[in-house]
Design a protein around this motif. Structure first.
Motif, PDB file in Angstrom:
ATOM      1  N   ARG A 202       0.825  -1.213   0.000  1.00  0.00           N
ATOM      2  CA  ARG A 202       0.000   0.000   0.000  1.00  0.00           C
ATOM      3  C   ARG A 202       0.858   1.261   0.000  1.00  0.00           C
ATOM      4  NH1 ARG A 202      -5.657   1.152   1.095  1.00  0.00           N
ATOM      5  NH2 ARG A 202      -5.944  -1.109   1.022  1.00  0.00           N
ATOM      6  N   ASN A 205       1.644   2.223  -3.719  1.00  0.00           N
ATOM      7  CA  ASN A 205       0.543   2.385  -4.674  1.00  0.00           C
ATOM      8  C   ASN A 205      -0.342   3.536  -4.214  1.00  0.00           C
ATOM      9  OD1 ASN A 205       0.361  -0.320  -6.582  1.00  0.00           O
ATOM     10  ND2 ASN A 205       1.254  -0.742  -4.586  1.00  0.00           N
ATOM     11  N   THR A 206      -0.580   4.483  -5.079  1.00  0.00           N
ATOM     12  CA  THR A 206      -1.318   5.688  -4.714  1.00  0.00           C
ATOM     13  C   THR A 206      -2.809   5.394  -4.504  1.00  0.00           C
ATOM     14  OG1 THR A 206      -1.790   6.267  -7.014  1.00  0.00           O
ATOM     15  CG2 THR A 206       0.286   7.092  -6.049  1.00  0.00           C
ATOM     16  N   GLN A 207      -3.482   6.364  -3.879  1.00  0.00           N
ATOM     17  CA  GLN A 207      -4.930   6.246  -3.708  1.00  0.00           C
ATOM     18  C   GLN A 207      -5.632   6.151  -5.058  1.00  0.00           C
ATOM     19  OE1 GLN A 207      -6.820   8.830  -0.659  1.00  0.00           O
ATOM     20  NE2 GLN A 207      -4.736   9.584  -0.250  1.00  0.00           N
ATOM     21  N   ALA A 208      -5.081   6.818  -6.061  1.00  0.00           N
ATOM     22  CA  ALA A 208      -5.685   6.770  -7.399  1.00  0.00           C
ATOM     23  C   ALA A 208      -5.690   5.348  -7.946  1.00  0.00           C
ATOM     24  CB  ALA A 208      -4.921   7.698  -8.352  1.00  0.00           C
ATOM     25  N   TYR A 210      -5.676   2.510  -6.123  1.00  0.00           N
ATOM     26  CA  TYR A 210      -6.668   1.738  -5.369  1.00  0.00           C
ATOM     27  C   TYR A 210      -8.081   2.073  -5.846  1.00  0.00           C
ATOM     28  CZ  TYR A 210      -3.582  -0.432  -1.930  1.00  0.00           C
ATOM     29  OH  TYR A 210      -2.635  -1.227  -1.324  1.00  0.00           O
ATOM     30  N   GLN A 211      -8.331   3.345  -6.093  1.00  0.00           N
ATOM     31  CA  GLN A 211      -9.646   3.764  -6.573  1.00  0.00           C
ATOM     32  C   GLN A 211      -9.942   3.132  -7.933  1.00  0.00           C
ATOM     33  OE1 GLN A 211     -10.466   7.967  -7.951  1.00  0.00           O
ATOM     34  NE2 GLN A 211     -11.717   7.981  -6.089  1.00  0.00           N
ATOM     35  N   LYS A 212      -8.939   3.096  -8.805  1.00  0.00           N
ATOM     36  CA  LYS A 212      -9.126   2.495 -10.122  1.00  0.00           C
ATOM     37  C   LYS A 212      -9.381   0.997  -9.992  1.00  0.00           C
ATOM     38  CE  LYS A 212      -7.004   2.173 -14.714  1.00  0.00           C
ATOM     39  NZ  LYS A 212      -5.877   2.601 -15.580  1.00  0.00           N
ATOM     40  N   ASP A 214     -10.750  -0.564  -7.491  1.00  0.00           N
ATOM     41  CA  ASP A 214     -12.114  -0.735  -6.994  1.00  0.00           C
ATOM     42  C   ASP A 214     -13.130  -0.538  -8.117  1.00  0.00           C
ATOM     43  OD1 ASP A 214     -11.298  -1.277  -4.386  1.00  0.00           O
ATOM     44  OD2 ASP A 214     -11.375   0.824  -3.777  1.00  0.00           O
ATOM     45  N   ARG A 215     -12.889   0.478  -8.931  1.00  0.00           N
ATOM     46  CA  ARG A 215     -13.829   0.766 -10.032  1.00  0.00           C
ATOM     47  C   ARG A 215     -13.881  -0.390 -11.035  1.00  0.00           C
ATOM     48  NH1 ARG A 215     -12.753   3.024 -14.846  1.00  0.00           N
ATOM     49  NH2 ARG A 215     -10.730   3.814 -14.171  1.00  0.00           N
TER      50      ARG A 215
END
Length: 331
Positions: A202, A205-208, A210-212, A214-215
Motif C-alpha cells: 500500500r 501504490n497511490t490512492q488513485a 486503489y480507486q481504479k 475498486d472501479r
C-alpha cells in the motif's frame, strides 16, 4: 528470436542411473517440439522499466533464469522446449510485445502450455495479447462458442494499472501499465476483466490506483493481508475467483517477495510476502481444471528479475524454483 541451447549445462551423475537426470539433460529446442509439452520463451527487455523510471537490468534476466534452472533435478513427465528469446534492444517495446504475442499464440495452438521469463512486467501485455489472439482465433473457427472468461492472477507489490502518459505518447505502455492495457483489450472485445492481484504494497501504490482497482472490480489483497493466520481465507477467495474463470493467466513479479529473498529486482520490497505463502496460493491455480479435464492455466510468466542487483544469484534461484514448481503441475 534467438535460441541458445549452450546455456543448458550442469552436473551429470551417470553412476546413479537414468533417474539422476537434470533439466539440462531433457530440455529440447522448440524446432524438436513433436509432442505437447511446455514451451519456454524469454522476453529480454528493459524498455518498459526504463519508461516507468525504474532500475534497468531486467534485459539480462532470461538467460540468468535458464542457468539457474538448468541444474535442477528433473521430476517431470511432459517434454519442455526452449523457444529462445525475443530481444527488445531498439526501444520498440510495442513491436517486441507483438512478437511475444505471436509466439505465445502459436504455442497455444500447438497445444503447449507456455512459460515466459521476463524482462520487466511489460511482459504481461505481450503474454496476454497472445492468449487473446489464441482465443479470438478459436472464436472465429467456431471452437469457442461463448465469451471467454480469462482469470488474470498477479502476485505483485504493485497493481501495474497505471494510465499511459497523456499526449502524443498516449499509446506507449511501460512496466507500470500492462493490466491497464489488458483491461482496455477486454473492454474492446466485450470480454469481462477478471483481475486478481495479491501482495500489494500500500505504501507503493497511490490512492488513485486503489480507486481504479475498486472501479474495475479487481480482487486485491495487500501484503499484510497475506499472513499465515489469514491464509485459509485467501485460498478460499482465490479458489472462488478461479471457479468463475474458463482460462487462467498467472504472472509473478518477483518484487512481491521480501528484499532479503529477492534482492535482484527493480523495486525491492521492504516487507513482501514469504515464499511458502505464495506457494500455498499457487496450488489452486495450477490444479484448476475445466469441465473437459484440461488445466485452466495457459500461460505463466516471471517478471522483474534484475541480475544487475542480485546477490549470489539468490533471486535467479528463486525464479528457477518457481518455474520448476509450476512446470511440475502445469499440465
Amino acid at each position: 528470436m534467438t535460441i541458445d541451447m549452450h546455456i543448458w549445462q550442469g552436473r551429470t551423475d551417470p553412476e546413479d542411473g537414468p533417474l539422476s537426470q537434470r533439466w539440462h539433460q531433457h530440455i529440447l529446442p522448440a524446432d524438436q517440439a513433436n509432442d505437447e509439452g511446455i514451451l519456454l520463451l524469454g522476453f529480454a527487455c528493459d524498455e518498459g522499466v526504463s519508461r516507468n523510471k525504474g532500475r534497468t537490468g531486467a534485459y539480462d534476466a532470461p538467460p540468468a533464469i535458464r542457468k539457474a534452472l538448468a541444474n535442477l533435478a528433473w521430476h517431470h513427465t511432459d517434454p519442455i522446449y526452449d523457444g529462445g528469446d525475443i530481444l527488445c534492444n531498439d526501444g520498440n517495446l510495442e513491436m517486441a510485445q507483438s512478437r511475444l504475442a505471436e509466439d505465445v499464440c502459436h504455442a497455444l495452438r500447438q497445444k503447449h502450455k507456455v512459460m515466459v521469463f521476463g524482462g520487466g512486467h511489460e511482459v504481461a501485455w505481450g503474454s496476454f495479447q497472445g492468449i487473446g489472439q489464441y482465443l479470438l482465433q478459436k472464436q472465429h473457427a467456431g471452437n469457442q462458442t461463448c465469451v471467454p472468461r480469462i482469470g488474470i492472477i498477479n502476485f505483485d507489490a504493485h497493481f501495474d494499472l497505471r494510465n499511459p502518459p497523456a499526449g502524443p505518447q498516449s499509446e506507449r505502455g511501460s512496466s507500470g501499465t500492462p493490466f491497464h492495457q489488458i483491461q482496455r483489450f477486454c473492454e474492446r472485445q466485450n470480454w469481462p476483466f477478471h483481475y486478481a492481484c495479491f501482495g500489494i504494497n500500500r505504501a507503493a501504490n497511490t490512492q488513485a490506483l486503489y480507486q481504479k482497482a475498486d472501479r474495475l472490480g479487481v480482487l486485491y489483497r495487500d501484503d499484510d493481508q497475506l499472513t499465515y493466520a489469514q491464509l485459509p481465507t485467501r485460498v478460499e477467495e482465490l479458489t472462488d475467483f478461479i471457479a468463475e474463470c474458463d482460462y487462467l493467466y498467472l504472472t509473478i513479479d518477483l518484487d512481491v517477495f521480501p528484499a532479503a529473498v529477492a534482492p535482484g529486482v527493480s523495486a525491492p520490497a521492504a516487507r513482501g510476502v514469504p515464499l511458502d505463502i505464495i506457494e500455498a496460493l499457487l496450488i489452486p491455480i495450477v490444479e484448476a481444471s475445466a469441465s473437459d479435464g484440461e488445466k485452466k492455466l495457459l500461460v505463466f510468466d516471471i517478471a522483474e528479475y534484475n541480475p544487475r542487483f542480485d546477490i549470489d544469484n539468490q533471486t535467479a534461484r528463486l525464479a528457477a524454483r518457481l518455474a520448476w514448481w509450476v512446470a511440475r503441475r502445469m499440465r
